[in-house]
Motif scaffolding. Structure first.
Motif, PDB file in Angstrom:
ATOM      1  N   LEU A 177     -15.455  -3.921  24.358  1.00  0.00           N
ATOM      2  CA  LEU A 177     -14.262  -3.123  24.108  1.00  0.00           C
ATOM      3  C   LEU A 177     -13.277  -3.274  25.263  1.00  0.00           C
ATOM      4  O   LEU A 177     -12.069  -3.472  25.066  1.00  0.00           O
ATOM      5  N   ALA A 178     -13.793  -3.213  26.494  1.00  0.00           N
ATOM      6  CA  ALA A 178     -12.944  -3.340  27.682  1.00  0.00           C
ATOM      7  C   ALA A 178     -12.279  -4.709  27.725  1.00  0.00           C
ATOM      8  O   ALA A 178     -11.083  -4.830  28.012  1.00  0.00           O
ATOM      9  N   ILE A 179     -13.065  -5.748  27.379  1.00  0.00           N
ATOM     10  CA  ILE A 179     -12.498  -7.100  27.368  1.00  0.00           C
ATOM     11  C   ILE A 179     -11.403  -7.193  26.310  1.00  0.00           C
ATOM     12  O   ILE A 179     -10.339  -7.767  26.528  1.00  0.00           O
ATOM     13  N   GLY A 180     -11.656  -6.571  25.150  1.00  0.00           N
ATOM     14  CA  GLY A 180     -10.661  -6.568  24.072  1.00  0.00           C
ATOM     15  C   GLY A 180      -9.365  -5.903  24.510  1.00  0.00           C
ATOM     16  O   GLY A 180      -8.269  -6.429  24.293  1.00  0.00           O
ATOM     17  N   LEU A 181      -9.491  -4.745  25.160  1.00  0.00           N
ATOM     18  CA  LEU A 181      -8.305  -4.031  25.641  1.00  0.00           C
ATOM     19  C   LEU A 181      -7.563  -4.863  26.680  1.00  0.00           C
ATOM     20  O   LEU A 181      -6.332  -4.918  26.697  1.00  0.00           O
ATOM     21  N   LEU A 188      -2.771   1.561  31.476  1.00  0.00           N
ATOM     22  CA  LEU A 188      -2.065   0.820  30.434  1.00  0.00           C
ATOM     23  C   LEU A 188      -3.057   0.247  29.426  1.00  0.00           C
ATOM     24  O   LEU A 188      -2.736   0.086  28.253  1.00  0.00           O
ATOM     25  N   LEU A 189      -4.280  -0.052  29.904  1.00  0.00           N
ATOM     26  CA  LEU A 189      -5.296  -0.640  29.029  1.00  0.00           C
ATOM     27  C   LEU A 189      -5.487   0.205  27.777  1.00  0.00           C
ATOM     28  O   LEU A 189      -5.486  -0.311  26.670  1.00  0.00           O
ATOM     29  N   TRP A 190      -5.682   1.526  27.972  1.00  0.00           N
ATOM     30  CA  TRP A 190      -5.888   2.345  26.786  1.00  0.00           C
ATOM     31  C   TRP A 190      -4.603   2.973  26.265  1.00  0.00           C
ATOM     32  O   TRP A 190      -4.543   3.434  25.127  1.00  0.00           O
ATOM     33  N   LEU A 191      -3.567   3.002  27.088  1.00  0.00           N
ATOM     34  CA  LEU A 191      -2.293   3.557  26.603  1.00  0.00           C
ATOM     35  C   LEU A 191      -1.630   2.635  25.589  1.00  0.00           C
ATOM     36  O   LEU A 191      -0.919   3.094  24.696  1.00  0.00           O
ATOM     37  N   TYR A 192      -1.880   1.331  25.713  1.00  0.00           N
ATOM     38  CA  TYR A 192      -1.197   0.393  24.826  1.00  0.00           C
ATOM     39  C   TYR A 192      -1.562   0.598  23.351  1.00  0.00           C
ATOM     40  O   TYR A 192      -0.665   0.699  22.506  1.00  0.00           O
ATOM     41  N   THR A 241      -7.304   7.119  37.345  1.00  0.00           N
ATOM     42  CA  THR A 241      -7.822   6.123  36.390  1.00  0.00           C
ATOM     43  C   THR A 241      -9.077   6.660  35.715  1.00  0.00           C
ATOM     44  O   THR A 241     -10.155   6.112  35.910  1.00  0.00           O
ATOM     45  N   PRO A 242      -8.969   7.712  34.896  1.00  0.00           N
ATOM     46  CA  PRO A 242     -10.178   8.361  34.377  1.00  0.00           C
ATOM     47  C   PRO A 242     -11.095   7.409  33.607  1.00  0.00           C
ATOM     48  O   PRO A 242     -12.310   7.418  33.811  1.00  0.00           O
ATOM     49  N   GLY A 243     -10.518   6.576  32.742  1.00  0.00           N
ATOM     50  CA  GLY A 243     -11.333   5.695  31.917  1.00  0.00           C
ATOM     51  C   GLY A 243     -12.036   4.627  32.730  1.00  0.00           C
ATOM     52  O   GLY A 243     -13.249   4.409  32.605  1.00  0.00           O
TER      53      GLY A 243
END
Lengths: 93, 464
Positions: free
Chosen positions: B432-436, B189-193, B404-406
């Motif tokens: 970037l991860a914290i932002g997501l 969901l982190l990168w899907l959003y 969970t590839p990413g």
């Protein structure tokens, strides 16, 4: 001839076997002889015609099957298990 | 400690099919299982390893040579054979510290419940294999058990947090009160959003309404393992330039492989059920009278038709991506159904088929490049644990549809970058991860405020 119950999940590997094992145990404790098979949802449509009952952990599906579907989520959570088993036993009779 | 280490070392030399059953027998006895029951489960676990090794060997023997022929016939460098998640799970269970996954899962859950950081009791002990998977992968990349342990702790905390955020949505989509899914696939969901926000901007996207159910009825047959295996096997045979007889033969053998995999893998689950139940009881007993939401595996959402329809409609794009993506090494075979990306997409879009489909297509390259990255690592882990013997005609094995590839790549590679003395890139990636993560928390916070189900009373998960 024991009744045949299908317990489906996504892959027929994990969740369905978890629920199926639980169901096997409680039905055995009640002295009910049933054949319980864990399957995956994708083959459920083909298998349903040869079974008597589906106990599903994923309700609310729009898919229609020729046999009765009972919500078996209680087999995983333990909440309302008594009621769920009673429903399954009633359906088998 | 030296004695224990020596015993462990001796046991691991016996191979996973002997080693893990002994460990599980010990854990079973600690959790107060009856000896004979614990012994039966332990032997079944050994059987599961032997059976999975057998099927993996069969697949590599069947697809390996045809795949090689395909490489020389087409010039495509697809030297990493995708064998799917079931071997990945088997390999994970074979890692020498796999059983520690239960301890980490249970301890982190208990601490978070105790500190009131979560209301979720995760009873899905099956997916504990992901902790071992990450542990084996991270120690292989970084050489550090400490980093692996930290990553696993963060992993469990994330599972419980995301499970809690999506719970009202899960209830909305399934009508199941008191449960959620704590499967790690929801990390996606982190990168899907952000992709979802983008897709929402496509003009007219909200006007398209297609019922996934009618399509599912028509396409469903392509999702059945043996049909899918037959088609993929035939396609690989055709690409290898074989004659009709060999193409059909490869098709049937591939179909057999994909049909057998879930069958032998289910042995793992049957062996682990008693341990899983004992672990759940152990956790419940720590919090008498406490109200929980129960965390389960993802199939509670399997009634959502979009998941199946999109997985099938995605297959042509998977095949296309195989050929057109520059630098791709993955030959898709074992995980052509992209459940792990599609389920979180369906949760985000409330089962909107078209949006989930577009989002999944956009994210396909991530899976291919993550699996290309994974190939040499997974091959090394598989060989070192002794589950798989790689025949000489097979270069690499990999897992295309990683759950969970990413996150997997991030957790293994970012610490490695720091180890190598690089600063800027890993810091940027971390930010970037914290932002997501922040976007994600904000989204669910707003959504759950609107939701009518979030005020529902907590269900009691009573000890049996």
């Amino acid at each position: 001839m024991p009744k045949k119950i299908l317990v489906p999940c996504g892959s027929g590997v994990a969740t369905s076997n978890m629920a199926a094992e639980k169901l096997r145990k409680v039905l055995r404790d009640r002295g009910i002889d049933a054949q319980i098979q864990a399957v995956d949802f994708r083959s459920l449509a083909s298998l349903a015609s040869q079974a008597d009952l589906i106990v599903s952990v994923a309700p609310h599906g729009e898919a229609k099957y020729p046999i009765r579907v009972i919500n078996g989520i209680a087999l995983l959570t333990g909440v309302g298990l008594e009621q769920c088993i009673n429903e399954i036993v009633d359906a088998l009779h | 400690m030296g004695g224990v280490a020596h015993i462990l070392h001796t046991l691991t030399n016996y191979g996973p099919a002997v080693f893990l059953p002994i460990i599980m027998l010990a854990i079973g006895l600690v959790l107060r299982m009856k000896f004979l029951q614990a012994a039966s489960s332990a032997i079944l676990l050994g059987v599961a390893f032997a059976a999975v090794s057998l099927v993996i060997g069969y697949i590599l023997g069947v697809i390996g040579p045809v795949g090689n022929q395909m490489i020389s016939n087409t010039g495509l460098h697809l030297s990493a054979l995708d064998i799917g998640w079931t071997p990945a799970a088997a390999i994970s269970w074979a890692w020498k510290f796999a059983a520690l996954g239960f301890v980490i899962e249970i301890v982190v859950n208990i601490v978070m419940l105790w500190a009131k950081w979560t209301d979720i009791l995760n009873v899905d002990m099956w997916n504990v294999w992901h902790l071992s998977w990450m542990g084996a992968l991270i120690t292989m990349v970084t050489g550090s058990y400490v980093i692996a342990l930290i990553a696993d702790i963060v992993w469990v905390a994330m599972q419980l947090k995301i499970g809690q955020y999506i719970r009202p949505r899960v209830q909305e989509m399934t009508d199941l009160p008191g449960v959620t899914s704590t499967h790690p696939m929801f990390f996606n969901l982190l990168w899907l959003y952000p992709v979802y926000l983008l897709v929402n901007r496509i003009p007219g996207i909200n006007k398209i309404k297609i019922s996934p159910q009618s399509l599912r009825d028509r396409l469903g047959i392509f999702g059945e393992n043996h049909v899918l295996g037959f088609i993929i096997g035939c396609l690989i045979g055709i690409a290898a330039g074989d004659n009709v007889a060999v193409v059909l033969q490869t098709g049937i053998e591939a179909a057999a492989a994909l049909t057998l995999f879930p069958m032998v893998s289910s042995l793992f689950m049957r062996a682990l059920v008693p341990i899983s139940e004992a672990a759940t009881e152990f956790m419940k007993a720590r919090f008498p009278g406490r109200m929980f939401y129960v965390g389960l595996d993802w199939p509670i959402l399997a009634g959502v038709s979009t998941i199946w329809t999109v997985s099938i409609l995605l297959i042509p794009f998977v095949l296309l991506a195989t050929v057109v993506l520059p630098g791709n090494m993955v030959l898709p075979f074992g995980s052509v159904m992209f459940i792990g990306g599609v389920v979180p997409g369906a949760v985000l879009t409330r089962g909107d088929m078209v949006k989930t489909w577009i989002m999944s297509i956009i994210m396909l390259p991530l899976y291919f490049y993550a699996a290309t990255w994974l190939a040499p690592l997974m091959t090394r882990i598989a060989v070192s644990t002794g589950v798989v013997k790689i025949p000489p005609h097979v270069h690499f094995i990999t897992w295309l549809n990683q759950d969970t590839p990413g996150v997997t790549w991030f957790m293994a590679q970012v610490p490695k970058m720091f180890e190598n003395g690089r600063i800027i890139l890993p810091v940027v990636l971390s930010l970037l991860a914290i932002g997501l993560g922040w976007l994600q928390v904000r989204y669910w916070h707003n959504e759950n405020k609107k939701s009518t189900t979030s005020t529902d009373e907590l269900k009691v998960a009573e000890a049996e």
